[in-house]
Design a protein around this motif. Structure first.
Motif, PDB file in Angstrom:
ATOM      1  N   MET A 182     -24.660 -34.644  22.890  1.00  0.00           N
ATOM      2  CA  MET A 182     -23.592 -35.514  23.316  1.00  0.00           C
ATOM      3  C   MET A 182     -22.409 -35.328  22.356  1.00  0.00           C
ATOM      4  O   MET A 182     -21.348 -35.885  22.629  1.00  0.00           O
ATOM      5  N   THR A 183     -22.543 -34.540  21.422  1.00  0.00           N
ATOM      6  CA  THR A 183     -21.401 -34.427  20.291  1.00  0.00           C
ATOM      7  C   THR A 183     -20.252 -33.459  20.947  1.00  0.00           C
ATOM      8  O   THR A 183     -20.664 -32.264  21.235  1.00  0.00           O
ATOM      9  N   PRO A 184     -18.995 -33.684  20.975  1.00  0.00           N
ATOM     10  CA  PRO A 184     -17.812 -32.684  21.382  1.00  0.00           C
ATOM     11  C   PRO A 184     -17.881 -31.511  20.507  1.00  0.00           C
ATOM     12  O   PRO A 184     -17.797 -31.756  19.346  1.00  0.00           O
ATOM     13  N   GLY A 185     -17.733 -30.567  21.080  1.00  0.00           N
ATOM     14  CA  GLY A 185     -17.886 -29.218  20.405  1.00  0.00           C
ATOM     15  C   GLY A 185     -19.021 -28.420  20.375  1.00  0.00           C
ATOM     16  O   GLY A 185     -19.086 -27.209  20.051  1.00  0.00           O
ATOM     17  N   VAL A 186     -19.970 -29.158  20.823  1.00  0.00           N
ATOM     18  CA  VAL A 186     -21.560 -28.417  20.692  1.00  0.00           C
ATOM     19  C   VAL A 186     -21.495 -27.450  22.155  1.00  0.00           C
ATOM     20  O   VAL A 186     -21.193 -27.864  23.205  1.00  0.00           O
TER      21      VAL A 186
END
Length: 370
Positions: A182-186
């Motif tokens: 759920m982390t942005p950029g993954v």
């Protein structure tokens, strides 16, 4: 004393003795001498290599749990995921309330650029209670590497052993995978066998997380806390420059007898000293690129608005060059002191001293008409 009671006492003594012997053996294993793992025991992580376990000591003899998560890119972002929860992912609320944790030191071994060494944790985090049950995470980021190895497990505090007992790894590994997903950029989350399966270690299949754009991940603008801090860094020059201009005009109008040079001497240090000092203080938690952009844009906006306020709409090339140089010098200073890894104290580096010198030279250029 009856025979059954004597027999019970003998059995109890034997069980207690076995327990003490087990503790002694465990302690002996923990104190084994140093030994690096063989090349055959290492797994490739990009161009580097990792021993896919943790150890009680800097030795393979102290081997404990298996590494079960590998994250490529954005090492600062991984740390923030577990230690700085002041941001939302994808509009959803926090999945797991990770907090900085206490725990025994465990080591792993990594070879980066052909040089191998034992590493202690870069961070520890948990969800739960130290003296109850918890999901416990240890992260390892070798210096100059662009990846983080994570060991995650479930455990509970055993009052009779006076230490934690690990019950498994599956739940903790899944929680870490869900959080990072759920982390942005993954870009993607996959799986890879590390060949480290075991009774407690699960099936030996690690979760592999890849960040798509490391620069954007380290920039931190996707994260609300970094965005707020970046906006604050950008707004600071605007506020201080405007305050100095308005304050000087107000003092000059209210106190006719005060020499103008005295007013200038009082307020000039706000621009020359307070502005870079406060910028450096506010920019410290940001990544270097985020700090540079915030301070440079804020400085440029402040100096442009100040010129417009006094009616300069078409500044000459020399004046324009100076203000741009001043904004860039402020950005370089912010980038030099920035440190998004979470360390609150750092020894000033050559970059910090160099940026201070650049700031001073740009100021002197204007003062002496260079």
């Amino acid at each position: 004393m009856s025979a059954p009671i004597r027999l019970a006492l003998v059995v109890a003594a034997a069980v207690a003795l076995a327990g003490l012997t087990g503790l002694a053996v465990d302690a002996h294993a923990a104190d084994s001498g140093d030994a690096a793992p063989s090349d055959a025991a290492l797994v490739h992580v990009g161009d580097d290599a990792l021993w896919p376990y943790t150890s009680r000591t800097r030795s393979v003899a102290g081997r404990t749990l298996a590494v079960n998560v590998l994250v490529h890119g954005d090492t600062d972002g991984v740390r923030r995921t577990f230690l700085d929860r002041d941001w939302e992912r994808g509009g959803d609320s926090q999945l797991i309330p990770w907090r900085s944790a206490h725990g025994a030191t465990r080591f792993t071994y990594a070879a980066v650029n052909g040089s191998g060494r034992w590493l202690s944790e870069s961070f520890q985090a948990n969800d739960g209670s130290y003296f109850g049950s918890r999901l416990h995470v240890r992260g390892y980021t070798p210096a100059s590497a662009n990846w983080t190895a994570v060991q995650a497990h479930e455990e509970y505090w055993d009052w009779f052993r006076l230490r934690h007992t690990v019950v498994g790894v599956d739940s903790a590994q899944s929680a870490v995978a869900d959080d990072l997903r759920m982390t942005p950029g993954v870009a993607r989350v996959t799986h890879r066998s590390l060949g480290n399966a075991g009774r407690v270690n699960g099936d030996g299949v690690a979760t592999v997380v890849v960040f798509a754009v490391p620069l954007l991940g380290s920039l931190g603008w996707f994260r609300r806390v970094a965005l707020r801090r970046g906006l604050l860094v950008a707004a600071l020059p605007v506020a201080l420059v405007a305050t100095v201009r308005v304050g000087a005009v107000a003092v000059d109008g209210a106190f006719v007898g005060v020499p103008p040079k005295a007013v200038a001497a009082l307020l000039y240090p706000v621009l020359a000293l307070v502005l870079p000092w406060l910028t450096a203080r506010l920019a410290r938690p940001l990544s270097p690129l985020a700090a540079f952009l915030a301070a440079t844009v804020g400085g440029a906006a402040a100096f442009a608005l100040d010129l417009l306020a006094v009616g300069v709409t078409a500044p000459p090339v020399g004046l324009l060059t100076h203000r741009v140089s001043l904004a860039l010098a402020l950005g370089l200073l912010a980038a030099a002191v920035a440190d998004s890894s979470g360390r609150s104290e750092r020894t000033p580096t050559a970059a910090v001293f160099a940026s201070v010198v650049v700031w001073g030279l740009v100021l002197l250029r204007a003062l002496f008409g260079l």
